[in-house]
Motif scaffolding. Structure first.
Motif, mmCIF file in Angstrom:
data_model
loop_
_atom_site.group_PDB
_atom_site.id
_atom_site.type_symbol
_atom_site.label_atom_id
_atom_site.label_comp_id
_atom_site.label_asym_id
_atom_site.label_seq_id
_atom_site.Cartn_x
_atom_site.Cartn_y
_atom_site.Cartn_z
ATOM 1 N N SER A 161 0.818 -1.217 0.000
ATOM 2 C CA SER A 161 0.000 0.000 0.000
ATOM 3 C C SER A 161 0.854 1.270 0.000
ATOM 4 N N ASP A 162 2.132 1.125 0.347
ATOM 5 C CA ASP A 162 3.038 2.279 0.313
ATOM 6 C C ASP A 162 4.449 1.777 0.002
ATOM 7 N N MET A 191 -4.064 -7.443 -5.634
ATOM 8 C CA MET A 191 -4.810 -6.775 -6.707
ATOM 9 C C MET A 191 -4.982 -5.278 -6.415
ATOM 10 N N SER A 192 -4.965 -4.899 -5.118
ATOM 11 C CA SER A 192 -5.089 -3.459 -4.846
ATOM 12 C C SER A 192 -3.742 -2.807 -4.529
ATOM 13 N N GLY A 228 -1.719 -5.315 -19.484
ATOM 14 C CA GLY A 228 -2.016 -4.303 -18.451
ATOM 15 C C GLY A 228 -1.546 -4.747 -17.069
ATOM 16 N N TYR A 229 -1.630 -3.834 -16.113
ATOM 17 C CA TYR A 229 -1.239 -4.161 -14.733
ATOM 18 C C TYR A 229 -2.160 -5.222 -14.131
ATOM 19 N N GLY A 230 -3.427 -5.262 -14.629
ATOM 20 C CA GLY A 230 -4.377 -6.253 -14.112
ATOM 21 C C GLY A 230 -3.848 -7.668 -14.330
ATOM 22 N N ASP A 231 -3.361 -7.939 -15.561
ATOM 23 C CA ASP A 231 -2.821 -9.278 -15.883
ATOM 24 C C ASP A 231 -1.596 -9.582 -15.022
ATOM 25 N N PHE A 232 -0.744 -8.562 -14.888
ATOM 26 C CA PHE A 232 0.492 -8.753 -14.114
ATOM 27 C C PHE A 232 0.155 -9.042 -12.647
ATOM 28 N N LYS A 233 -0.741 -8.233 -12.091
ATOM 29 C CA LYS A 233 -1.104 -8.430 -10.672
ATOM 30 C C LYS A 233 -1.730 -9.803 -10.467
ATOM 31 N N ALA A 257 -0.490 -12.483 -7.888
ATOM 32 C CA ALA A 257 -1.419 -13.029 -6.880
ATOM 33 C C ALA A 257 -1.461 -14.552 -6.969
ATOM 34 N N ASP A 258 -1.444 -15.105 -8.195
ATOM 35 C CA ASP A 258 -1.456 -16.579 -8.355
ATOM 36 C C ASP A 258 -0.222 -17.185 -7.685
#
Ligand code: AQP
Length: 329
Positions: free
Chosen positions: A188-189, A219-220, A266-271, A275-276
């Protein structure tokens, strides 16, 4: 066989930073080195603790050492207070460490600069106790995350000073800091280290987090608006931190290969990929952790480990006290 020693202070639940920066290396090294891995419960009480929670955290720490793959047949696993020599040599090291040296230690300075009130004397002098923890076992190497390197360097300085004063007392240990994952940052930081004492709880993935929570934290994770997966800790600290995590959990995959893997994505795929990897690790650790709880292995590990550690520590402390002139018979 060369010896290695390291410890973790369970001031809270162990997290992914502890695993990537320290724990996984203890496991990797246990076939090649004589590994001593202890649970630093004296260091825990340098900050206020709830007794019930502390007890649970200590037990969990042993269970997690085992669940992460430390094998008590190969490594010596023990609780710091089960070997009284730590406190005694700690006092002796305290008397040979200068206040100027302790004043330079960044961990204490960090806590002080945050304006935390009533910091304990134990927190200030803990690097001297850490020097004792290390020197009691004459290790060749001390694997640590980046934040602890300064303390191993202090250990070396004080040991060299005492060797000059009293003759060859201590083997001088080397800190071992991994190239990747030595400083995992908060999700988060990303300007702050991932820490047990993360007040928000969002930036730190605990090894016992349920998988849904862990996935949500990844993811966040804070990133940037540059929209390309590129290793650049200065300009893209959040993405670079996720790359460190991804690399560490995927056989140290080089950053250039990770950039290629996510080129045009995108960052979504990377995250999701990060996460996996994190969830696969946590799932395996938690499965073993649950088996360990009822197996009786925690008690046996600590009893055997303490006996082995004590035999070495007793001799070392005797040698030091004799050299200093503290013993009569
Ligand atoms: N974020 C991290 N990245 C890589 N390595 C880390 N380590 C800790 N945090 C990270 C390494 O884990 C080992 C055990 O550390 P510790 O728990 O004894 O002490 P710490 O470094 O003070 O850990 P925390 O989580 O930051 O604790 P609090 O919040 O209580 O101060 C060490 O090798 C450390 O380098």
């Amino acid at each position: 066989m060369k010896r290695m020693l390291s410890g973790i202070k369970p001031t809270g639940q162990l997290h992914l930073g502890n695993y990537i920066g320290a724990l996984r290396h203890f496991v990797e090294y246990q076939d090649e080195y004589d590994v001593f891995a202890f649970i630093a419960n004296l260091h825990c009480i340098t900050v206020p603790q709830d007794p019930k929670e502390l007890k649970k955290n200590l037990r969990d720490c042993v269970a997690l050492y085992l669940a992460c793959g430390l094998d008590p047949e190969k490594a010596t696993i023990f609780l710091q207070t089960d070997v009284k020599e730590h406190a005694q040599l700690g006092y002796i090291m305290n008397c040979h460490t200068y206040m100027g040296e302790l004043n330079r230690m960044t961990q204490f300075k960090d806590k002080q600069s945050k304006g935390e009130k009533n910091l304990s004397g134990g927190l200030y002098t803990y690097p001297a106790l850490m020097a004792a923890d290390i020197l009691l076992y004459s290790p060749d190497y001390v694997p640590v995350g980046e934040d602890q390197k300064q303390h191993v360097e202090l250990t070396r300085d004080v040991a060299i000073r005492m060797n000059h004063r009293y003759g060859d007392l201590f083997k001088i240990p080397e800190p071992l800091v991994a190239k990747v994952g030595a400083r995992i940052m908060s999700l988060s930081d990303p300007s702050k280290k991932m820490s047990k004492s993360d007040a928000t709880n969002k930036g730190c993935i605990y090894l016992l987090d349920d998988l849904k929570t862990a996935r949500k934290k990844v993811m966040s994770a804070v990133t940037d608006n540059l929209a390309h997966v590129h290793y650049d800790p200065e300009n893209q600290p959040g993405v670079s931190n996720l790359m460190q995590i991804y690399s560490s959990l995927n056989h140290e995959k080089p950053f250039a290969d990770i950039e290629k893997e996510f080129d045009g994505k995108g960052y979504g795929d990377f995250k999701k990929a990060v996460a996996d990897s994190v969830c696969a690790l946590l799932e395996e650790i938690q499965r073993k952790y649950n088996e360990i709880q009822t197996s009786g292995i925690i008690e046996k590990t600590l009893t055997d480990g303490a006996a082995k550690a004590r035999a070495i520590a007793e001799k070392e402390l005797d040698k030091v006290q004799e050299a200093i002139g503290m013993e009569i018979i």
